[in-house]
Design a protein around this motif. Structure first.
Motif, mmCIF file in Angstrom:
data_model
loop_
_atom_site.group_PDB
_atom_site.id
_atom_site.type_symbol
_atom_site.label_atom_id
_atom_site.label_comp_id
_atom_site.label_asym_id
_atom_site.label_seq_id
_atom_site.Cartn_x
_atom_site.Cartn_y
_atom_site.Cartn_z
ATOM 1 N N LEU A 280 34.045 8.869 93.690
ATOM 2 C CA LEU A 280 33.471 7.963 94.685
ATOM 3 C C LEU A 280 34.568 7.072 95.273
ATOM 4 O O LEU A 280 34.642 6.879 96.492
ATOM 5 C CB LEU A 280 32.376 7.131 94.032
ATOM 6 C CG LEU A 280 31.648 6.135 94.923
ATOM 7 C CD1 LEU A 280 30.162 6.091 94.573
ATOM 8 C CD2 LEU A 280 32.215 4.731 94.833
ATOM 9 N N ALA A 281 35.449 6.565 94.403
ATOM 10 C CA ALA A 281 36.540 5.709 94.883
ATOM 11 C C ALA A 281 37.440 6.487 95.836
ATOM 12 O O ALA A 281 37.855 5.978 96.885
ATOM 13 C CB ALA A 281 37.334 5.169 93.705
ATOM 14 N N GLY A 282 37.718 7.747 95.493
ATOM 15 C CA GLY A 282 38.538 8.593 96.369
ATOM 16 C C GLY A 282 37.869 8.782 97.726
ATOM 17 O O GLY A 282 38.507 8.694 98.780
ATOM 18 N N ALA A 283 36.554 9.007 97.701
ATOM 19 C CA ALA A 283 35.812 9.200 98.951
ATOM 20 C C ALA A 283 35.837 7.937 99.797
ATOM 21 O O ALA A 283 35.995 7.986 101.022
ATOM 22 C CB ALA A 283 34.369 9.593 98.630
ATOM 23 N N LEU A 284 35.729 6.776 99.130
ATOM 24 C CA LEU A 284 35.759 5.497 99.857
ATOM 25 C C LEU A 284 37.109 5.291 100.522
ATOM 26 O O LEU A 284 37.195 4.897 101.691
ATOM 27 C CB LEU A 284 35.536 4.340 98.890
ATOM 28 C CG LEU A 284 34.129 3.847 98.667
ATOM 29 C CD1 LEU A 284 34.169 2.586 97.836
ATOM 30 C CD2 LEU A 284 33.427 3.581 100.000
ATOM 31 N N LYS A 285 38.172 5.566 99.768
ATOM 32 C CA LYS A 285 39.546 5.374 100.265
ATOM 33 C C LYS A 285 39.752 6.211 101.523
ATOM 34 O O LYS A 285 40.305 5.741 102.513
ATOM 35 C CB LYS A 285 40.529 5.807 99.176
ATOM 36 C CG LYS A 285 41.937 5.329 99.388
ATOM 37 C CD LYS A 285 42.779 5.624 98.162
ATOM 38 C CE LYS A 285 44.035 4.776 98.130
ATOM 39 N NZ LYS A 285 44.672 4.784 96.811
ATOM 40 N N GLN A 286 39.289 7.455 101.447
ATOM 41 C CA GLN A 286 39.377 8.382 102.568
ATOM 42 C C GLN A 286 38.494 7.908 103.721
ATOM 43 O O GLN A 286 38.929 7.792 104.867
ATOM 44 C CB GLN A 286 38.898 9.750 102.074
ATOM 45 C CG GLN A 286 39.087 10.888 103.059
ATOM 46 C CD GLN A 286 40.559 11.187 103.261
ATOM 47 O OE1 GLN A 286 41.352 11.070 102.321
ATOM 48 N NE2 GLN A 286 40.920 11.513 104.490
ATOM 49 N N GLY A 287 37.239 7.599 103.379
ATOM 50 C CA GLY A 287 36.220 7.341 104.385
ATOM 51 C C GLY A 287 36.415 6.030 105.125
ATOM 52 O O GLY A 287 36.007 5.891 106.282
ATOM 53 N N CYS A 288 37.036 5.034 104.480
ATOM 54 C CA CYS A 288 37.161 3.735 105.154
ATOM 55 C C CYS A 288 38.337 3.731 106.128
ATOM 56 O O CYS A 288 38.470 2.804 106.914
ATOM 57 C CB CYS A 288 37.313 2.608 104.128
ATOM 58 S SG CYS A 288 38.928 2.511 103.364
ATOM 59 N N ARG A 289 39.176 4.784 106.075
ATOM 60 C CA ARG A 289 40.395 4.779 106.907
ATOM 61 C C ARG A 289 40.118 4.606 108.385
ATOM 62 O O ARG A 289 40.817 3.887 109.081
ATOM 63 C CB ARG A 289 41.161 6.097 106.694
ATOM 64 C CG ARG A 289 42.254 5.862 105.707
ATOM 65 C CD ARG A 289 43.158 7.038 105.560
ATOM 66 N NE ARG A 289 43.634 7.029 104.195
ATOM 67 C CZ ARG A 289 44.036 8.076 103.519
ATOM 68 N NH1 ARG A 289 44.005 9.275 104.075
ATOM 69 N NH2 ARG A 289 44.454 7.957 102.298
#
Lengths: 294, 294
Positions: A280-289
């Motif tokens: 989830l943290a990885g997805a957030l890092k990617q998604g918030c870019r």
């Protein structure tokens, strides 16, 4: 070793706010819930609950809860690995500030939610308070303005959320005919999310107007906050992603383009996090870019 | 007669959650705030505050606060009549359920807000809890499901808010291929506002599925709640005014059109209300007519 049925009873009473609801969720009687908690209190030799409405944990109870929730999350992860066909869907509790929830947070998580059979359990609070939810073990991860990790946790930078002070052209003509002035700020009705929200205070302070010296509505809904501004009934600090379509169409305009306020947001999670939380943290890092300024 | 400066200090500490912030708002020192509250505690012979974080009133403190807020509102009204050119804008504190705030409430008040120089101080809670805010004297009026007036208050019926269980056609095909069944409800991810929100439980109970037996996200934002449904990630109970544009465009469909849930909403206010509150109540009664079912 502690009795985890007892710990589960404690956690459920606190989550549900009372013994009766906890009994319903655990499918046992209210007296069985009380017995488990009394037995746990005997084990640790301390009171664990304050019998108020809603029921709250004592400091000792809070420490046990934090421990239980960590174990619970680790166990959910283990079972998801061991029993991939298990019926029970894992649930991730997260702490999030209102403006992130109203803008970039869920869109950033859509791919993760589509790929994983997981339920979100979201708690909202001010961006300066969400890490208290993490420290209390109530959530497994949070979005916060705090840049350094709290004990037992790790964190990384997500990006910047920029706020501009917006109003309709009509409102600006009526209350700020000569641009933003201290006198205008003392007269014009502002809108603030709630009493924890300090953004408008920071804006006003740039003109030496102190908190309490400007009139403000309190509207605890990010969307309705903006609607009040669009109806020419107030002006206020709007996050960039929410304001952009409105300023592009000319419905709202920045009152003082030079004095935007930037908030840097960080992601915090337990270091002992589960695979799901790490994904989830990885997805957030990617998604918030694309959605936060870098 | 009580010392109203002392009562004001008490109310400010509770509103701001601490002595330091209260001192800032009152433009006096923190020690002056403490002195006023100690003097008041001496007068009534009881502790008035629990020195926790945030600071909370004792039951005796709460009774004094309720009294003070009523006097404060009455006085604001008096001063507005006596000193129409006074600089301080009256503020009305109201308790409101999240779904009303997300839909009909502010549009119904727009004409009132345009006609009156007044600030709204909105507090949100579940529709079954808002009257506690009124009883505590924290708000001067509230929207609630409670049909009978509480002591010292009057109430009238606003109208009905209807909820339908909505999903995308894609979600319905995947999770409810043969219509809504108990088995489907036990499997399909629902979305619920928070743990106080009982609407989905009531929906599931019609199929004999009990609370805790269906998987659900918790998303405490009415707008994002609907976005999760629109993204085919969940299904859930949506208020009619919010769902209508989406069902009209065919983006969402009612899963079980026969089993909508109706909530009747009432307006409650202090009987000793100010002119402003009475005008606001009149505006609400008028304004909700087109937006709530009668």
């Amino acid at each position: 070793m502690l009795d985890y049925k007892q710990l589960e009873a404690l956690a459920t009473v606190v989550e549900e706010g009372g013994f009766d609801k906890a009994a319903g969720r655990l499918h046992i009687t209210q007296s069985a819930v009380s017995q488990r908690i009394r037995a746990l209190e005997d084990t640790v030799g301390q009171a664990l609950l304050i019998r108020s409405t809603p029921v709250r944990p004592t400091p000792a109870g809070q420490r046990l809860l934090t421990h239980f929730r960590k174990v619970y999350h680790l166990e959910s992860d283990l079972l998801a690995d061991l029993l991939p066909s298990s019926d029970s869907v894992p649930m991730i509790a997260l702490g999030i500030n209102e403006d992130s929830l109203a803008t970039w947070f869920l869109p950033a998580l859509h791919p993760f939610l589509q790929a994983n059979n997981v339920l979100l359990d979201l708690y909202t609070d001010d961006q300066e308070q969400t890490h208290d939810l993490l420290r209390a073990g109530k959530v497994a991860g949070c979005v916060s303005t705090r840049p350094d990790p709290i004990q037992g946790c790790s964190c990384f930078r997500l990006g910047r959320m920029e706020y501009q002070c917006l109003a309709t052209p009509e409102f600006a003509r009526r209350w700020f005919p000569h641009g933003v002035t201290a006198e205008g700020i003392r007269q014009a009705p502002a809108v603030t999310f709630n009493r924890k929200d300090m953004l408008h205070c920071r804006f006003a302070q740039a003109w030496n107007v102190m908190p309490g010296e400007f009139p403000t509505h309190y509207v605890p809904s990010t969307e309705k906050f903006v609607e009040l501004i669009s109806a020419s009934l107030a002006y206020g600090m709007v996050p960039h992603p929410q304001g952009l379509p409105l300023t592009t169409r000319g419905e709202l305009l920045p009152l003082a383009p030079q004095s935007h306020i930037s908030i840097t947001l960080y992601w915090h999670q337990w270091s002992l996090g589960t695979t799901l939380i790490r994904d989830l943290a990885g997805a957030l890092k990617q998604g918030c870019r694309d959605m936060l300024l870098q």
